[in-house]
Design a protein around this motif. Structure first.
Motif, PDB file in Angstrom:
ATOM      1  N   VAL A 148       0.842  -1.207   0.000  1.00 37.22           N
ATOM      2  CA  VAL A 148       0.000   0.000   0.000  1.00 37.22           C
ATOM      3  C   VAL A 148       0.873   1.251   0.000  1.00 37.22           C
ATOM      4  O   VAL A 148       0.604   2.219  -0.726  1.00 37.22           O
ATOM      5  CB  VAL A 148      -0.953   0.007   1.212  1.00 37.22           C
ATOM      6  N   THR A 149       1.927   1.244   0.786  1.00 38.89           N
ATOM      7  CA  THR A 149       2.818   2.403   0.867  1.00 38.89           C
ATOM      8  C   THR A 149       3.541   2.641  -0.454  1.00 38.89           C
ATOM      9  O   THR A 149       3.606   3.770  -0.946  1.00 38.89           O
ATOM     10  CB  THR A 149       3.841   2.204   1.998  1.00 38.89           C
ATOM     11  N   ILE A 150       4.088   1.579  -1.042  1.00 38.33           N
ATOM     12  CA  ILE A 150       4.798   1.720  -2.317  1.00 38.33           C
ATOM     13  C   ILE A 150       3.845   2.203  -3.402  1.00 38.33           C
ATOM     14  O   ILE A 150       4.180   3.103  -4.193  1.00 38.33           O
ATOM     15  CB  ILE A 150       5.459   0.388  -2.715  1.00 38.33           C
ATOM     16  N   PHE A 151       2.650   1.622  -3.456  1.00 38.45           N
ATOM     17  CA  PHE A 151       1.664   2.015  -4.459  1.00 38.45           C
ATOM     18  C   PHE A 151       1.265   3.475  -4.283  1.00 38.45           C
ATOM     19  O   PHE A 151       1.153   4.229  -5.258  1.00 38.45           O
ATOM     20  CB  PHE A 151       0.436   1.117  -4.353  1.00 38.45           C
ATOM     21  N   THR A 152       1.061   3.906  -3.046  1.00 44.08           N
ATOM     22  CA  THR A 152       0.666   5.291  -2.782  1.00 44.08           C
ATOM     23  C   THR A 152       1.758   6.264  -3.185  1.00 44.08           C
ATOM     24  O   THR A 152       1.481   7.299  -3.813  1.00 44.08           O
ATOM     25  CB  THR A 152       0.324   5.473  -1.290  1.00 44.08           C
ATOM     26  N   LEU A 153       3.006   5.969  -2.843  1.00 45.11           N
ATOM     27  CA  LEU A 153       4.106   6.835  -3.259  1.00 45.11           C
ATOM     28  C   LEU A 153       4.157   6.933  -4.781  1.00 45.11           C
ATOM     29  O   LEU A 153       4.384   8.013  -5.340  1.00 45.11           O
ATOM     30  CB  LEU A 153       5.429   6.300  -2.714  1.00 45.11           C
ATOM     31  N   GLY A 154       3.923   5.806  -5.458  1.00 47.80           N
ATOM     32  CA  GLY A 154       3.904   5.827  -6.912  1.00 47.80           C
ATOM     33  C   GLY A 154       2.796   6.702  -7.459  1.00 47.80           C
ATOM     34  O   GLY A 154       3.020   7.512  -8.378  1.00 47.80           O
ATOM     35  N   MET A 155       1.592   6.575  -6.898  1.00 47.17           N
ATOM     36  CA  MET A 155       0.464   7.365  -7.391  1.00 47.17           C
ATOM     37  C   MET A 155       0.654   8.851  -7.099  1.00 47.17           C
ATOM     38  O   MET A 155       0.248   9.707  -7.898  1.00 47.17           O
ATOM     39  CB  MET A 155      -0.837   6.863  -6.771  1.00 47.17           C
ATOM     40  N   LEU A 156       1.270   9.190  -5.977  1.00 42.29           N
ATOM     41  CA  LEU A 156       1.515  10.598  -5.670  1.00 42.29           C
ATOM     42  C   LEU A 156       2.566  11.207  -6.593  1.00 42.29           C
ATOM     43  O   LEU A 156       2.593  12.425  -6.795  1.00 42.29           O
ATOM     44  CB  LEU A 156       1.926  10.759  -4.205  1.00 42.29           C
ATOM     45  N   LEU A 157       3.436  10.362  -7.143  1.00 45.67           N
ATOM     46  CA  LEU A 157       4.382  10.855  -8.146  1.00 45.67           C
ATOM     47  C   LEU A 157       3.695  11.037  -9.494  1.00 45.67           C
ATOM     48  O   LEU A 157       4.155  11.829 -10.323  1.00 45.67           O
ATOM     49  CB  LEU A 157       5.551   9.878  -8.289  1.00 45.67           C
ATOM     50  N   LEU A 158       2.603  10.319  -9.713  1.00 45.18           N
ATOM     51  CA  LEU A 158       1.851  10.429 -10.967  1.00 45.18           C
ATOM     52  C   LEU A 158       0.824  11.547 -10.852  1.00 45.18           C
ATOM     53  O   LEU A 158      -0.391  11.335 -10.937  1.00 45.18           O
ATOM     54  CB  LEU A 158       1.188   9.091 -11.292  1.00 45.18           C
ATOM     55  N   THR A 159       1.314  12.750 -10.657  1.00 44.88           N
ATOM     56  CA  THR A 159       0.462  13.923 -10.483  1.00 44.88           C
ATOM     57  C   THR A 159       0.962  15.048 -11.371  1.00 44.88           C
ATOM     58  O   THR A 159       2.126  15.064 -11.780  1.00 44.88           O
ATOM     59  CB  THR A 159       0.454  14.384  -9.018  1.00 44.88           C
ATOM     60  N   VAL A 160       0.087  16.004 -11.644  1.00 46.17           N
ATOM     61  CA  VAL A 160       0.429  17.068 -12.588  1.00 46.17           C
ATOM     62  C   VAL A 160       0.497  18.444 -11.937  1.00 46.17           C
ATOM     63  O   VAL A 160       0.652  19.451 -12.633  1.00 46.17           O
ATOM     64  CB  VAL A 160      -0.583  17.092 -13.758  1.00 46.17           C
ATOM     65  N   ARG A 161       0.373  18.502 -10.627  1.00 42.79           N
ATOM     66  CA  ARG A 161       0.591  19.754  -9.915  1.00 42.79           C
ATOM     67  C   ARG A 161       1.116  19.416  -8.530  1.00 42.79           C
ATOM     68  O   ARG A 161       1.020  18.261  -8.088  1.00 42.79           O
ATOM     69  CB  ARG A 161      -0.691  20.589  -9.833  1.00 42.79           C
ATOM     70  N   PRO A 162       1.716  20.372  -7.817  1.00 43.94           N
ATOM     71  CA  PRO A 162       2.308  20.074  -6.516  1.00 43.94           C
ATOM     72  C   PRO A 162       1.337  19.384  -5.558  1.00 43.94           C
ATOM     73  O   PRO A 162       0.173  19.748  -5.461  1.00 43.94           O
ATOM     74  CB  PRO A 162       2.720  21.461  -6.001  1.00 43.94           C
ATOM     75  N   VAL A 163       1.867  18.377  -4.869  1.00 42.52           N
ATOM     76  CA  VAL A 163       1.101  17.602  -3.901  1.00 42.52           C
ATOM     77  C   VAL A 163       1.407  18.138  -2.503  1.00 42.52           C
ATOM     78  O   VAL A 163       2.563  18.437  -2.202  1.00 42.52           O
ATOM     79  CB  VAL A 163       1.489  16.113  -3.986  1.00 42.52           C
ATOM     80  N   PRO A 164       0.401  18.281  -1.635  1.00 42.80           N
ATOM     81  CA  PRO A 164       0.680  18.716  -0.253  1.00 42.80           C
ATOM     82  C   PRO A 164       1.744  17.837   0.392  1.00 42.80           C
ATOM     83  O   PRO A 164       1.621  16.610   0.417  1.00 42.80           O
ATOM     84  CB  PRO A 164      -0.678  18.560   0.434  1.00 42.80           C
ATOM     85  N   ARG A 165       2.793  18.455   0.898  1.00 47.86           N
ATOM     86  CA  ARG A 165       3.933  17.709   1.437  1.00 47.86           C
ATOM     87  C   ARG A 165       3.535  16.823   2.616  1.00 47.86           C
ATOM     88  O   ARG A 165       4.162  15.786   2.869  1.00 47.86           O
ATOM     89  CB  ARG A 165       5.026  18.689   1.883  1.00 47.86           C
ATOM     90  N   LEU A 166       2.500  17.208   3.336  1.00 52.02           N
ATOM     91  CA  LEU A 166       2.062  16.431   4.497  1.00 52.02           C
ATOM     92  C   LEU A 166       1.726  14.993   4.115  1.00 52.02           C
ATOM     93  O   LEU A 166       1.898  14.073   4.927  1.00 52.02           O
ATOM     94  CB  LEU A 166       0.842  17.102   5.138  1.00 52.02           C
ATOM     95  N   LEU A 167       1.281  14.790   2.892  1.00 46.17           N
ATOM     96  CA  LEU A 167       0.868  13.453   2.462  1.00 46.17           C
ATOM     97  C   LEU A 167       2.036  12.487   2.326  1.00 46.17           C
ATOM     98  O   LEU A 167       1.830  11.280   2.208  1.00 46.17           O
ATOM     99  CB  LEU A 167       0.119  13.545   1.128  1.00 46.17           C
ATOM    100  N   PHE A 168       3.268  12.996   2.340  1.00 41.61           N
ATOM    101  CA  PHE A 168       4.432  12.132   2.220  1.00 41.61           C
ATOM    102  C   PHE A 168       5.024  11.744   3.570  1.00 41.61           C
ATOM    103  O   PHE A 168       5.863  10.846   3.626  1.00 41.61           O
ATOM    104  CB  PHE A 168       5.515  12.827   1.378  1.00 41.61           C
ATOM    105  N   VAL A 169       4.597  12.393   4.654  1.00 41.59           N
ATOM    106  CA  VAL A 169       5.247  12.189   5.950  1.00 41.59           C
ATOM    107  C   VAL A 169       5.075  10.752   6.435  1.00 41.59           C
ATOM    108  O   VAL A 169       6.056  10.061   6.768  1.00 41.59           O
ATOM    109  CB  VAL A 169       4.695  13.181   6.990  1.00 41.59           C
TER     110      VAL A 169
END
Length: 218
Positions: A148-169
């Motif tokens: 789940v963690t690896i998949f989520t990190l992958g999906m957050l990289l598949l974005t087209v505008r800045p992602v809230p940094r809190l979601l990576f903590v």
């Protein structure tokens, strides 16, 4: 020193996988839907992808950590809380506020994100089988913490505008916690987890950095 044996750890997966069957199939279906929605560039698609990630984190927090892993490790209640908090953060940012826009860009982050997604869904279980961890004695995609963690990190990289940094903590923290434990427990498919946060977070910070004055003028 871990408060449980490798045998006890693997037995948790056996009991958990048997208890939640056929949710593993549903997890793969939802994962496939989230990837397909990357090509449907609408707010509704973004919210649906974020919602699928929310379900994965909440399910894993409550079902795996809270109800299953806690039988052999009381620290699992803390882990459950972290996963529930991450699910709530994803819901707030991605579903409620629409602060996550998923999609594909011609950059390094997209290629790395795609590799993470493929690893979590396909390579991860294949490594498990190849190293002797057959179903149900193995972590499964979408319903256990490390994939789940690896998949989520992958999906957050598949974005087209800045992602809230809190979601990576929390994903970054779990990449270190889960990855370190995986080495001690000889779960080779989880070894990549230890590197995933260290790859994804700097890459996202670099990608989403504000443009320099010279770049803005150009």
């Amino acid at each position: 020193m871990l408060p449980f044996t490798v045998e006890q750890f693997l037995a948790v997966f056996v009991n958990y996988n048997n208890a939640i069957w056929p949710s593993q199939i549903a997890a793969y279906l939802l994962g496939g839907i989230s990837v397909a929605l990357l090509f449907w560039k609408t707010r509704e698609a973004d919210r649906a992808i974020a919602g699928i990630l929310v379900v994965a984190w909440l399910w894993t927090g409550v079902g795996y950590h809270g109800l299953s892993f806690s039988v052999i490790n009381k620290a699992a209640y803390l882990f459950a809380a972290l996963f529930i908090v991450q699910g709530c953060c994803l819901f707030y940012a991605g579903v409620y506020r629409h602060q996550i826009s998923f999609g594909l860009r011609p950059d390094l982050a997209t290629w790395v994100g795609a590799a993470f997604v493929v690893y979590a869904a396909i390579v991860y279980p294949l490594i498990g089988v190849a190293t002797g961890h057959h179903y149900p004695e193995m972590p499964m995609f979408g319903v256990t913490p490390c994939p789940v963690t690896i998949f989520t990190l992958g999906m957050l990289l598949l974005t087209v505008r800045p992602v809230p940094r809190l979601l990576f903590v929390i994903p970054f923290a779990w990449s270190l916690i889960g990855g370190s434990a995986a080495i001690l427990l000889n779960v080779p498919q989880d070894w990549f987890l230890l590197l995933s946060g260290c790859i994804a977070v700097p890459l996202m910070v670099f990608r989403d950095r504000p443009p320099t004055e010279g770049a803005r003028i150009a």
